[in-house]
Structure formats: C-alpha cells, structure tokens
Design a protein around this motif. Structure first.
Motif, mmCIF file in Angstrom:
data_model
loop_
_atom_site.group_PDB
_atom_site.id
_atom_site.type_symbol
_atom_site.label_atom_id
_atom_site.label_comp_id
_atom_site.label_asym_id
_atom_site.label_seq_id
_atom_site.Cartn_x
_atom_site.Cartn_y
_atom_site.Cartn_z
ATOM 1 N N UNK A 75 0.821 -1.213 0.000
ATOM 2 C CA UNK A 75 0.000 0.000 0.000
ATOM 3 C C UNK A 75 0.854 1.262 0.000
ATOM 4 N N UNK A 76 2.058 1.170 0.526
ATOM 5 C CA UNK A 76 2.960 2.324 0.468
ATOM 6 C C UNK A 76 3.216 2.722 -0.981
ATOM 7 N N UNK A 77 3.112 1.754 -1.886
ATOM 8 C CA UNK A 77 3.265 2.029 -3.319
ATOM 9 C C UNK A 77 1.927 2.402 -3.937
ATOM 10 N N UNK A 78 0.934 1.545 -3.739
ATOM 11 C CA UNK A 78 -0.327 1.699 -4.463
ATOM 12 C C UNK A 78 -1.222 2.798 -3.921
ATOM 13 N N UNK A 79 -1.083 3.140 -2.638
ATOM 14 C CA UNK A 79 -1.981 4.126 -2.032
ATOM 15 C C UNK A 79 -1.270 5.433 -1.699
ATOM 16 N N UNK A 80 -0.061 5.621 -2.192
ATOM 17 C CA UNK A 80 0.619 6.886 -1.905
ATOM 18 C C UNK A 80 -0.069 8.015 -2.669
ATOM 19 N N UNK A 81 -0.037 9.230 -2.139
ATOM 20 C CA UNK A 81 -0.715 10.356 -2.789
ATOM 21 C C UNK A 81 -0.183 10.592 -4.202
ATOM 22 N N UNK A 85 6.812 10.822 -4.657
ATOM 23 C CA UNK A 85 7.842 9.902 -5.157
ATOM 24 C C UNK A 85 7.817 8.581 -4.395
ATOM 25 N N UNK A 86 8.311 7.548 -5.051
ATOM 26 C CA UNK A 86 8.250 6.207 -4.500
ATOM 27 C C UNK A 86 9.116 6.021 -3.255
ATOM 28 N N UNK A 87 10.370 6.414 -3.316
ATOM 29 C CA UNK A 87 11.306 6.077 -2.250
ATOM 30 C C UNK A 87 10.945 6.709 -0.908
ATOM 31 N N UNK A 91 10.238 4.623 2.478
ATOM 32 C CA UNK A 91 11.031 4.885 3.674
ATOM 33 C C UNK A 91 10.138 5.141 4.884
ATOM 34 N N UNK A 92 9.063 5.877 4.661
ATOM 35 C CA UNK A 92 8.144 6.181 5.751
ATOM 36 C C UNK A 92 7.553 4.900 6.341
ATOM 37 N N UNK A 205 11.024 10.619 5.203
ATOM 38 C CA UNK A 205 10.783 10.637 3.785
ATOM 39 C C UNK A 205 9.706 11.606 3.449
ATOM 40 N N UNK A 206 9.153 12.297 4.277
ATOM 41 C CA UNK A 206 8.114 13.297 4.307
ATOM 42 C C UNK A 206 7.559 13.104 5.686
#
Length: 213
Positions: A75-81, A85-87, A91-92, A205-206
């Motif tokens: 979900x860190x990939x698919x549900x990110x705003x 950016x991916x990394x 990281x978060x 990472x933000x």
C-alpha cells in the motif's frame, strides 16, 4: 468507503488474535521448542484444526502480523498520494515497521527468533515473499515504468533496509544511510526523475510491525 467487518469476521479475527497471543505467551514462558501446537490449542481452548485454519505452521504463530506488514508495504506504493515519489513513501513505511520492531516490548520476541533456526529460516522466507510482493506492486505502477529486474532489486533493498536498521545500534541513523543509497540506486534506474524524491536526512521521507513485530 470502507465497510465495517460483520459479526462473523469480527469473531474470526478475535479467535485468531487469541490464538496468537496465547502462543506467544507460552513460547516466551516455556521456550519455543518446548511448546507444541496441541499445547497452544488447548491453552487457547480451540481445536487443532481451528488453529490451523488461521495459521499454516507453528512458526507462523510468532509472525502473526506477517500479512498485515506485507499489505502495508504494497500500500505504500499503491496508495501513496498522487505525485509522491516512491522512495520517500517506502522509507516512511519501513521507518514505522522498524520503530514497531525495536520497541522494548519486542526485544524478548526477537531474542527468541534469533535463538531458533526454524524461526530465522521462516523470517528469511517471509522477507523474500514481502520483497516479491513489493516488486510486483512497483512494477504495476504505470508512472514508474521500470524493468522487472529494477523493481525486484529496489524491493530487495527496501526489505533489507528494514532488517539492517532493526539490528543497528541507531536504527534511525541506519535508515538515513541506507535510504540515501537506495535513492541513489533508484535515480540510476530512473535518470529522468533525478532529484525528484530525495529522502531527507533524519526524516521519514516526508514525514502498522513484524512479528508481532
């Protein structure tokens, strides 16, 4: 909109949690090798078949949050705003998992895992599976457009970052160092995105942990 789980689902989840909590308590009290599946089932007041309907093996009882952690990573990939950016997004999530697994309450669990060859082997296979799921999620993102090799490589790096940081004397500093290298590797794979998504030092990472981590 998320639909709240029904009564049957809630009961099933409660039974699963009861089994996992009972198993962990017995393992920590008596030692992992000294406790059998039947001991756990009897203590949790469930049938052995019920236990196996929730957990495929004795080792899985220790890593009861396995599926949740795997889903969180994807979900860190698919549900990110949009446009994130991916990394930094990865990281978060890794930072959250590391904090969970380095809490004082997790120390006895990791000591037990480190002392058991069967648990260490299970944890290694689990990490490989998580890396493959993460690579699949990265590859499926049309905005990233990377080769299978690049996606699998970055996914392995990210999963290894979790293990290395968890074992480090200073997990936060280790994450900073590791993700600078991951960011550099990703920029090599994505030269057109150079400079978009650098992971800030000392940050998230933000900006839920493994075994019962």
């Amino acid at each position: 909109m998320t639909v709240p789980p029904g009564r049957r689902e809630r009961k099933k989840a409660a039974t699963r949690q009861k089994i996992a909590d009972t198993a962990l308590r017995l393992f920590l009290e008596r030692g992992y090798d000294a406790v059998g599946i039947r001991d756990v089932a009897a203590e949790a007041d469930v049938a052995v078949t019920t236990l196996f309907s929730h957990f495929a093996s004795k080792e899985a009882l220790v890593f009861e949050q396995d599926q949740d952690f795997e889903q969180r990573l994807t979900r860190a990939v698919t549900a990110r705003p949009p446009q994130e950016p991916l990394i930094p997004a990865l990281r978060r999530e890794i930072q959250a998992l590391v904090r969970h697994c380095t809490a004082d309450s997790a120390a006895p669990i990791w000591h037990m895992i480190d002392e058991s060859p069967a648990l260490r082997e299970y944890e290694e296979s689990m990490r490989l599976r998580h890396a493959e799921s993460l690579a699949t999620a990265i590859a499926a993102d049309p905005d990233l457009s990377q080769t299978t090799t690049a996606c699998r490589t970055i996914a392995r790096f990210v999963i290894d970052a979790y293990s290395l940081a968890r074992e480090a004397a200073d997990p936060e500093a280790a994450l900073d160092e590791i993700f600078r290298m991951i960011e550099a590797a990703w920029e090599v794979a994505c030269p057109s995105r150079h400079g978009q998504g650098t992971v800030p030092s000392g940050g998230a990472g933000a900006g839920r942990a493994v075994p019962s981590p």
